[in-house]
Design a protein around this motif. Structure first.
Motif, PDB file in Angstrom:
ATOM      1  N   ARG A  95       0.833  -1.213   0.000  1.00  0.00           N
ATOM      2  CA  ARG A  95       0.000   0.000   0.000  1.00  0.00           C
ATOM      3  C   ARG A  95       0.860   1.253   0.000  1.00  0.00           C
ATOM      4  O   ARG A  95       0.635   2.182  -0.792  1.00  0.00           O
ATOM      5  N   ILE A  96       1.851   1.297   0.886  1.00  0.00           N
ATOM      6  CA  ILE A  96       2.717   2.466   0.989  1.00  0.00           C
ATOM      7  C   ILE A  96       3.475   2.694  -0.318  1.00  0.00           C
ATOM      8  O   ILE A  96       3.574   3.815  -0.818  1.00  0.00           O
ATOM      9  N   MET A  97       3.996   1.606  -0.894  1.00  0.00           N
ATOM     10  CA  MET A  97       4.748   1.715  -2.145  1.00  0.00           C
ATOM     11  C   MET A  97       3.853   2.216  -3.272  1.00  0.00           C
ATOM     12  O   MET A  97       4.252   3.074  -4.071  1.00  0.00           O
ATOM     13  N   LEU A  98       2.637   1.684  -3.352  1.00  0.00           N
ATOM     14  CA  LEU A  98       1.705   2.117  -4.392  1.00  0.00           C
ATOM     15  C   LEU A  98       1.394   3.606  -4.258  1.00  0.00           C
ATOM     16  O   LEU A  98       1.387   4.347  -5.248  1.00  0.00           O
ATOM     17  N   VAL A  99       1.134   4.029  -3.023  1.00  0.00           N
ATOM     18  CA  VAL A  99       0.784   5.433  -2.804  1.00  0.00           C
ATOM     19  C   VAL A  99       1.971   6.342  -3.101  1.00  0.00           C
ATOM     20  O   VAL A  99       1.827   7.389  -3.749  1.00  0.00           O
ATOM     21  N   ILE A 100       3.170   5.946  -2.650  1.00  0.00           N
ATOM     22  CA  ILE A 100       4.356   6.780  -2.870  1.00  0.00           C
ATOM     23  C   ILE A 100       4.609   6.984  -4.361  1.00  0.00           C
ATOM     24  O   ILE A 100       4.815   8.100  -4.834  1.00  0.00           O
TER      25      ILE A 100
END
Length: 360
Positions: free
Chosen positions: A330-335
């Motif tokens: 999730r964090i990687m996708l958002v970043i």
């Protein structure tokens, strides 16, 4: 001359001292993200009280790569094992992020009347550090972005603890994904330092969003996936990085009234409640499809922090690997998606506003 410019002045030293003490007290109290939120809260109060503080802004670019290396250290081969076992969870992750961001953005724009940049990065379900860096680089109001994500993390933790009846058992020495300095070999030190130093120019060369964090994160992730290094950065460096960043955030409220801060926090609470509701809905859908426990599904989709949700999963006897991998993705996708999506939506808005004029 350059090194002398990095030495904080008396006001910045006072702010860092307040940040360190506040972080220590927050860790003792078991607050989530204590070394980030503690200094932020402590220096926000100091700013409201008009204490002679100033943010150590020149230290910020030095510590941001440490956070990137820390995030990259979570990329291990075990991630792919979990990805194969929970394909449905990952298939629903993208629409979940889309709905969550849309609902939250509508609140910040329609209710809070935030400008588009600040509303967008306040609404993104990413990490506080990541969205603050990206939002600030795009011209957003860092004060409001910081409060939005701080409120989200705190409220999600509170919701899970109250709803499931569990409490985090975190000692004052607990450091998010940190490693004892004595456990690192000279090669570990060299590789992690190399990822932090070389990652920034690499991120710029690849034109990654927020290269100060995404470059070191990508390089650290590659090193960990290749098995060249298997540890996270030293815990004390992670603490220092969070204290500096939290102190800088808190000092940005110098000259801001308590009423304005209260308003922004209230708006963040409203957005957080909406995001939690969306997470519950998607968790229920995932449970209906896969038969996974609802508690596990919610922990995976909850808009909280990776470390906090992983600790809760451990306290609840749930699948920690599943929760950690889902939040890391999730964090990687958002970043990596936040900045391109923002630019695309801005271009669409601008073209939409120009069209009527051409026809008039």
């Amino acid at each position: 001359m350059y090194l002398r410019g990095l030495v904080p002045g008396r006001r910045a030293v006072l702010a860092l001292a307040i940040g360190a003490v506040s972080g220590w007290l927050a860790a003792l109290a078991g607050m989530p993200l204590p070394w980030m939120l503690g200094p932020m809260i402590g220096n926000t109060l100091a700013a409201i009280l008009s204490l002679p503080i100033r943010g150590p802004d020149r230290l910020r670019p030095l510590v941001i790569p440490v956070i990137g290396v820390m995030l990259g250290s979570a990329m291990t081969p075990e991630m792919f094992d979990a990805a194969g076992r929970y394909a449905t969870s990952f298939a629903l992750l993208l629409p979940f992020l889309g709905v969550t961001a849309f609902v939250s953005y509508a609140i910040y724009r329609r209710v809070g009347r935030y400008d588009p940049v600040t509303a967008f990065f306040s609404a993104m379900p990413g990490g506080l550090n990541d969205m603050l860096i990206l939002g600030g680089a795009a011209g957003g109001n860092e004060k409001r972005i910081a409060l939005a994500h701080a409120a989200r993390v705190l409220l999600v933790i509170l919701f899970v603890v109250l709803f499931y009846g569990y409490a985090l058992d975190v000692s004052s020495t607990e450091v998010a994904r940190g490693t004892a300095a004595s456990a690192l070999t000279p090669l570990d030190w060299a590789l992690l330092a190399g990822a932090a130093i070389a990652g920034v120019p690499l991120g710029r060369a690849l034109r990654l969003p927020a290269p100060q964090i995404t470059g070191p994160m990508a390089l650290s992730g590659a090193l960990h996936l290749a098995g060249l290094v298997t540890v996270a950065p030293p815990g004390f460096l992670i603490v220092i990085a969070q204290v500096v960043i939290g102190t800088v955030i808190g000092c940005r409220f110098i000259g801001v009234s308590a009423r304005q801060i209260g308003r922004d926090l209230s708006l963040g609470a409203l957005s957080s409640v909406a995001m939690i509701a969306v997470a519950v809905g998607f968790a229920a859908l995932l449970t209906a499809i896969t038969g996974l426990p609802l508690s596990l599904s919610f922990l995976g989709y909850s808009p909280g922090g990776l470390t906090e949700m992983s600790l809760l999963a451990l306290a609840m006897g749930q699948d920690v690997a599943y929760v950690s991998v889902l939040h890391l993705v999730r964090i990687m996708l958002v970043i990596f998606a936040a900045q391109p999506v923002f630019k695309a939506t801005r271009r669409k808005d601008q073209s939409g506003t120009k069209a009527p004029r051409s026809g008039s």
